[in-house]
Design an enzyme around this catalytic site. Structure first.
Site, PDB file in Angstrom:
ATOM      1  N   THR A   1       0.845  -1.193   0.000  1.00  0.00           N
ATOM      2  CA  THR A   1       0.000   0.000   0.000  1.00  0.00           C
ATOM      3  C   THR A   1       0.876   1.237   0.000  1.00  0.00           C
ATOM      4  OG1 THR A   1      -0.137   0.021   2.425  1.00  0.00           O
ATOM      5  CG2 THR A   1      -1.921  -1.104   1.219  1.00  0.00           C
TER       6      THR A   1
ATOM      7  N   ASN B   1       1.388   4.703   0.982  1.00  0.00           N
ATOM      8  CA  ASN B   1       0.799   5.611   1.971  1.00  0.00           C
ATOM      9  C   ASN B   1       0.981   7.050   1.505  1.00  0.00           C
ATOM     10  OD1 ASN B   1       1.393   3.013   3.321  1.00  0.00           O
ATOM     11  ND2 ASN B   1       0.664   4.067   5.157  1.00  0.00           N
TER      12      ASN B   1
ATOM     13  N   GLU C   1      -3.912   4.655   2.843  1.00  0.00           N
ATOM     14  CA  GLU C   1      -3.068   3.709   2.109  1.00  0.00           C
ATOM     15  C   GLU C   1      -3.767   3.295   0.831  1.00  0.00           C
ATOM     16  OE1 GLU C   1      -1.849   0.189   4.304  1.00  0.00           O
ATOM     17  OE2 GLU C   1      -2.872   0.966   6.063  1.00  0.00           O
TER      18      GLU C   1
END
Ligand code: ADP
Ligand code: RBF
Ligand code: MG
Length: 175
Positions: free
Chosen positions: A44, A46, A103
């Site tokens: 993910t 961020n 995210e």
């Protein structure tokens, strides 16, 4: 805990996103918790929580992501482009985070990391609230279902058309 039962194939009206969607959000990819989302197969990217529209509450969302990788060498082979994405906003109850995070998992296989790159997001809709899970496996299973729902939802004509929105490819000038 997540309620049991089947999940929908798509979310949001078939006729297209309704206000406040599509919602714009952009930011630079920063380091996250380093929890190894990547090892789980679900990295993910961020981004800072600043700039998050106030109506975006904690939960899971989907939409389009325009990515411009930080310059070093030719950009085309580093993965610049427009991709479907799923986004988690919140406190990650499963991990008992103390700070809120945003995210973005981009639904694409990238040849390398792209920390410092710029992301433009068009959030097309809400999928579900955040849940706590009995196991990491249960969390991953739900995220994979989120990905299916996002892809199916974005295939619908009015959602697919928004992939061409110039917002996605409008990046800050290089400094
Ligand atoms: P962190 O805790 O620093 O966010 P992750 O394990 O979540 O670490 O990995 C995120 C990083 O992986 C992103 O910042 C990005 O550079 C890279 N990455 C590679 N592929 C993807 C993808 N498909 N979606 C999001 N990030 C990706
Ligand atoms: N974390 C949670 O604690 N609960 C959730 O319901 C949850 N859903 C997520 C859905 C998506 C689409 C994504 C990308 C992440 C989600 N997360 C959730 C965050 C997850 O815990 C985080 O990305 C971890 O770092 C994965 O290892
Ligand atoms: Mg991350």
């Amino acid at each position: 805990m997540r309620p049991t039962g089947p999940r929908p194939d798509t979310v949001g009206p078939d006729s297209g996103p309704e206000p406040p969607y599509p919602a714009q959000l952009s930011g630079e990819v920063i380091a996250g918790f380093g929890r190894g989302s990547k090892e789980l197969g679900i990295p993910t990217a961020n981004i800072p929580t600043e700039g998050l529209p106030t109506f975006i509450e904690s939960g899971i969302y989907y939409g389009w992501a325009g990515l411009k990788t930080k310059d070093c060498g030719s950009s085309s082979d580093k993965g610049d482009g427009i991709f479907p994405m799923v986004m988690s906003v919140g406190w990650n109850p499963f991990y008992k985070n103390e700070v809120r995070s945003v995210e973005v998992h981009i639904i694409h296989k990238f040849p390398q990391d792209f920390y410092g790159s710029h992301l433009n997001l068009l959030i097309m809709g809400y999928i579900r609230p955040e849940f706590d899970y009995v196991s990491k496996e249960a969390l991953i299973e739900d995220i994979n279902k989120d990905i299916d729902i996002a892809l199916k939802s974005l295939e619908r004509g009015p959602y697919a058309a928004i992939r061409e929105d110039p917002y996605l490819v409008t990046f800050p000038e290089k400094s």
